[in-house]
Write a protein that holds these residues in place. Structure first.
Motif, PDB file in Angstrom:
ATOM      1  N   LEU B 174      16.330   1.242 -29.343  1.00 13.78           N
ATOM      2  CA  LEU B 174      15.076   1.989 -29.274  1.00 13.78           C
ATOM      3  C   LEU B 174      13.877   1.107 -28.944  1.00 13.78           C
ATOM      4  O   LEU B 174      12.878   1.596 -28.430  1.00 13.78           O
ATOM      5  CB  LEU B 174      14.820   2.707 -30.604  1.00 13.78           C
ATOM      6  N   GLY B 175      13.988  -0.169 -29.276  1.00 12.96           N
ATOM      7  CA  GLY B 175      12.870  -1.043 -28.977  1.00 12.96           C
ATOM      8  C   GLY B 175      12.819  -2.250 -29.888  1.00 12.96           C
ATOM      9  O   GLY B 175      13.764  -2.515 -30.629  1.00 12.96           O
ATOM     10  N   TYR B 176      11.726  -2.982 -29.776  1.00 16.53           N
ATOM     11  CA  TYR B 176      11.578  -4.206 -30.561  1.00 16.53           C
ATOM     12  C   TYR B 176      10.123  -4.650 -30.600  1.00 16.53           C
ATOM     13  O   TYR B 176       9.316  -4.229 -29.775  1.00 16.53           O
ATOM     14  CB  TYR B 176      12.449  -5.320 -29.982  1.00 16.53           C
ATOM     15  N   ALA B 177       9.840  -5.516 -31.577  1.00 15.29           N
ATOM     16  CA  ALA B 177       8.500  -6.083 -31.680  1.00 15.29           C
ATOM     17  C   ALA B 177       8.393  -7.229 -30.682  1.00 15.29           C
ATOM     18  O   ALA B 177       9.304  -8.042 -30.566  1.00 15.29           O
ATOM     19  CB  ALA B 177       8.251  -6.599 -33.087  1.00 15.29           C
ATOM     20  N   CYS B 178       7.284  -7.272 -29.965  1.00 15.15           N
ATOM     21  CA  CYS B 178       7.120  -8.262 -28.904  1.00 15.15           C
ATOM     22  C   CYS B 178       5.696  -8.804 -28.905  1.00 15.15           C
ATOM     23  O   CYS B 178       4.759  -8.083 -28.573  1.00 15.15           O
ATOM     24  CB  CYS B 178       7.438  -7.606 -27.563  1.00 15.15           C
ATOM     25  N   PRO B 179       5.532 -10.052 -29.291  1.00 14.96           N
ATOM     26  CA  PRO B 179       4.190 -10.632 -29.470  1.00 14.96           C
ATOM     27  C   PRO B 179       3.552 -11.139 -28.189  1.00 14.96           C
ATOM     28  O   PRO B 179       2.521 -11.794 -28.258  1.00 14.96           O
ATOM     29  CB  PRO B 179       4.468 -11.792 -30.428  1.00 14.96           C
ATOM     30  N   LEU B 180       4.154 -10.858 -27.055  1.00 17.09           N
ATOM     31  CA  LEU B 180       3.623 -11.397 -25.806  1.00 17.09           C
ATOM     32  C   LEU B 180       2.397 -10.633 -25.359  1.00 17.09           C
ATOM     33  O   LEU B 180       2.254  -9.432 -25.579  1.00 17.09           O
ATOM     34  CB  LEU B 180       4.684 -11.335 -24.705  1.00 17.09           C
ATOM     35  N   THR B 181       1.579 -11.370 -24.660  1.00 18.15           N
ATOM     36  CA  THR B 181       0.366 -10.827 -24.106  1.00 18.15           C
ATOM     37  C   THR B 181       0.629 -10.438 -22.653  1.00 18.15           C
ATOM     38  O   THR B 181       1.537 -10.981 -22.038  1.00 18.15           O
ATOM     39  CB  THR B 181      -0.652 -11.988 -24.212  1.00 18.15           C
ATOM     40  N   GLN B 182      -0.127  -9.539 -22.111  1.00 19.75           N
ATOM     41  CA  GLN B 182       0.103  -9.161 -20.712  1.00 19.75           C
ATOM     42  C   GLN B 182      -0.114 -10.352 -19.789  1.00 19.75           C
ATOM     43  O   GLN B 182       0.495 -10.468 -18.731  1.00 19.75           O
ATOM     44  CB  GLN B 182      -0.818  -8.007 -20.322  1.00 19.75           C
ATOM     45  N   ASN B 183      -0.969 -11.239 -20.238  1.00 19.22           N
ATOM     46  CA  ASN B 183      -1.212 -12.454 -19.484  1.00 19.22           C
ATOM     47  C   ASN B 183       0.026 -13.338 -19.417  1.00 19.22           C
ATOM     48  O   ASN B 183       0.360 -13.886 -18.371  1.00 19.22           O
ATOM     49  CB  ASN B 183      -2.333 -13.232 -20.165  1.00 19.22           C
ATOM     50  N   MET B 184       0.687 -13.484 -20.540  1.00 19.60           N
ATOM     51  CA  MET B 184       1.909 -14.294 -20.567  1.00 19.60           C
ATOM     52  C   MET B 184       2.979 -13.631 -19.731  1.00 19.60           C
ATOM     53  O   MET B 184       3.697 -14.283 -18.973  1.00 19.60           O
ATOM     54  CB  MET B 184       2.422 -14.420 -22.001  1.00 19.60           C
ATOM     55  N   LEU B 185       3.080 -12.330 -19.889  1.00 16.64           N
ATOM     56  CA  LEU B 185       4.049 -11.586 -19.113  1.00 16.64           C
ATOM     57  C   LEU B 185       3.811 -11.844 -17.624  1.00 16.64           C
ATOM     58  O   LEU B 185       4.744 -12.113 -16.860  1.00 16.64           O
ATOM     59  CB  LEU B 185       3.879 -10.098 -19.440  1.00 16.64           C
ATOM     60  N   ALA B 186       2.547 -11.815 -17.248  1.00 14.44           N
ATOM     61  CA  ALA B 186       2.195 -12.048 -15.851  1.00 14.44           C
ATOM     62  C   ALA B 186       2.616 -13.444 -15.405  1.00 14.44           C
ATOM     63  O   ALA B 186       3.218 -13.615 -14.340  1.00 14.44           O
ATOM     64  CB  ALA B 186       0.696 -11.862 -15.661  1.00 14.44           C
ATOM     65  N   ASP B 187       2.324 -14.435 -16.225  1.00 13.43           N
ATOM     66  CA  ASP B 187       2.674 -15.803 -15.850  1.00 13.43           C
ATOM     67  C   ASP B 187       4.180 -16.007 -15.812  1.00 13.43           C
ATOM     68  O   ASP B 187       4.679 -16.909 -15.148  1.00 13.43           O
ATOM     69  CB  ASP B 187       2.031 -16.804 -16.819  1.00 13.43           C
ATOM     70  N   ALA B 188       4.898 -15.186 -16.524  1.00 12.06           N
ATOM     71  CA  ALA B 188       6.358 -15.283 -16.472  1.00 12.06           C
ATOM     72  C   ALA B 188       6.904 -14.569 -15.243  1.00 12.06           C
ATOM     73  O   ALA B 188       7.861 -15.021 -14.614  1.00 12.06           O
ATOM     74  CB  ALA B 188       6.969 -14.683 -17.732  1.00 12.06           C
ATOM     75  N   MET B 189       6.283 -13.455 -14.881  1.00  7.03           N
ATOM     76  CA  MET B 189       6.806 -12.638 -13.803  1.00  7.03           C
ATOM     77  C   MET B 189       6.290 -13.020 -12.430  1.00  7.03           C
ATOM     78  O   MET B 189       6.676 -12.415 -11.433  1.00  7.03           O
ATOM     79  CB  MET B 189       6.455 -11.167 -14.047  1.00  7.03           C
ATOM     80  N   GLY B 190       5.389 -13.961 -12.382  1.00  6.84           N
ATOM     81  CA  GLY B 190       4.812 -14.321 -11.106  1.00  6.84           C
ATOM     82  C   GLY B 190       3.865 -13.252 -10.584  1.00  6.84           C
ATOM     83  O   GLY B 190       3.764 -13.026  -9.387  1.00  6.84           O
ATOM     84  N   LEU B 191       3.166 -12.593 -11.513  1.00  8.06           N
ATOM     85  CA  LEU B 191       2.233 -11.536 -11.131  1.00  8.06           C
ATOM     86  C   LEU B 191       0.872 -11.810 -11.753  1.00  8.06           C
ATOM     87  O   LEU B 191       0.680 -12.809 -12.446  1.00  8.06           O
ATOM     88  CB  LEU B 191       2.734 -10.178 -11.647  1.00  8.06           C
ATOM     89  N   THR B 192      -0.041 -10.909 -11.523  1.00  6.42           N
ATOM     90  CA  THR B 192      -1.352 -10.967 -12.124  1.00  6.42           C
ATOM     91  C   THR B 192      -1.339 -10.119 -13.382  1.00  6.42           C
ATOM     92  O   THR B 192      -0.645  -9.099 -13.443  1.00  6.42           O
ATOM     93  CB  THR B 192      -2.368 -10.391 -11.132  1.00  6.42           C
TER      94      THR B 192
END
Lengths: 243, 243
Positions: B174-192
């Motif tokens: 169903l899901g999980y707790a995730c402490p990442l920021t959209q900024n970190m997600l972006a830096d991981a995905m190669g996006l803005t």
DNA sequence: CGTCGGGTTGATAACTTTCAAATTTCGTGG
DNA sequence: CCACGAAATTTGAAAGTTATCAACCCGACG
């Protein structure tokens, strides 16, 4: 000091100095020779044949295919490189390996490898170094695709290849022979072949580097390094600490 | 069978069945506890302190910085993961490691590790498996950035994280707790970060998954898997062949 | 001689970033 | 416990980069 050293020995030798005994251990690893024609698959995703190879001549690429048909080339291997180390350790391969040119390889069984390690820990050290260098290149590849512009990315790639080829005497600061097509380059860089073509043209027009007729020519090494933000330190570790 | 197993033991235990002795060997590895506050650097590019860590609680990320200031996150680590294995083997680190949340880790010296391998080959086997799985994730990450569209890429990432967290009981379908920021997600995905935001909104509007308030909720697991072309086989090797 | 894969170029479309700004959330000190 | 400032999220509009589509050229090869 041998005139006829295998690329594998040249490469590891650039990292650990090898005795005559160690050199012959390494040559022994390469006694089961095989050839593959260009395009003739060496390793297939899901395949479970547990062999690895040392590449003696020619180039190969490892890649993954997506369901939509897109291909991402993970890495190219050049003479002296080890192929399919992971497929040796695990039940089945998670990627494909295919020759870019016709190639000559030596088959290596898990037992051969263990035996070589036993006889000469330094060969093991060298392989560990090589594996770690491969992983560092993989990381750098990821960084390039994720955060470098197309032009910088291609420039960086050309420099990395040059540095790798130099270890096995297949490159000079002026350039090197490169059998890759623009299509492969595109699949490696996460771009379109068409765009790769334009980028290469720009690099040429900027008088930085030319890639034409299977030949990469570096016109302005320092300029290219600066443009690509190329820091070769990830390629030459000073050596592992564990023996 | 212990109610209070470390995430590290849970993770390796999902791959090799471990005896009581082996479990205690692993707990012994984790005796030198340390804490780091969020954002307090654990490992710095070029640093040569030869320690590795096992992560007990919290999340960390490893990344590289480009000269222009851009950042590419190479991977996130979650409880049970091993940190800085390469920095243990080599003279200096080629990437940075930084806690995402406040974290608890156990310091591991090279000698501890060798001793653990000696006492229990299976622990070594497990670690080899974990290292190989990490490399497979790295490859998949590369493929995603190179050849998947932004939306598929993010969807794939959310699924991968879920699968990893499940091994240490930190996720359900169903899901999980995730402490990442959209900024970190972006830096991981190669996006803005801005684009990540839009992509997340679209995934939410498509009723596939929601990531808000530090919580990832999967609305339609099968739909998400299909959309992301997620094939989890790269995450669960059936085990190494060498013992 | 004709085909085919690779290379090259132009025009157009799609995707992603950049810039700007408002809003919300979160951590910290008072 | 509240207030404040900083950081994160959110949205819109415009610009920039890269992909897609369409052709054409060229050399290798049967």
């Amino acid at each position: 000091m041998l005139a006829e050293q295998s690329p594998f020995a040249m490469k590891l030798g650039a990292f650990v100095s090898l005795s005559g005994d160690e050199l012959s251990t390494m040559e022994l690893l390469q006694s089961r020779r095989k050839k593959f024609a260009a395009g003739r698959e060496i390793l297939h995703q899901g395949q479970s044949k547990k062999t690895a190879y040392i590449l003696s001549s020619g180039w190969v690429c490892s890649y993954k295919l997506l369901s939509g048909g897109a291909r991402q080339i993970v890495d190219f291997q050049i003479p002296g490189d080890f192929l399919g180390l992971r497929s040796l350790l695990f039940r089945s391969a998670d990627h494909n390996i295919e020759p870019v040119t016709s190639v000559e390889v030596s088959e290596v069984q898990a037992t051969d490898l263990l035996e070589a390690f036993r006889k000469s820990p330094r060969v093991g050290t060298g392989l560990l170094w090589a594996a770690s260098r491969d992983e560092a290149m993989l990381v750098e590849h990821l960084v390039g695709i994720g955060r470098r512009g197309a032009k910088e990315r291609v420039a960086h790639f050309l420099l990395e290849l040059g540095a790798r080829l130099k270890l096995v005497q297949l490159s000079t600061p002026l350039g090197y022979a490169c059998p890759l097509t623009q299509n492969m380059l595109a699949d490696a860089m996460g771009l379109t072949a068409i765009h790769v073509n334009r980028v290469l043209r720009e690099l040429r027009e900027d008088r930085l580097a030319t890639f034409q007729h299977g030949m990469v020519t570096i016109h302005d090494f320092d300029g290219l390094v600066a443009f690509a933000d190329f820091d070769k330190s990830y390629l030459d570790h000073e050596g592992p600490l564990l023996k």
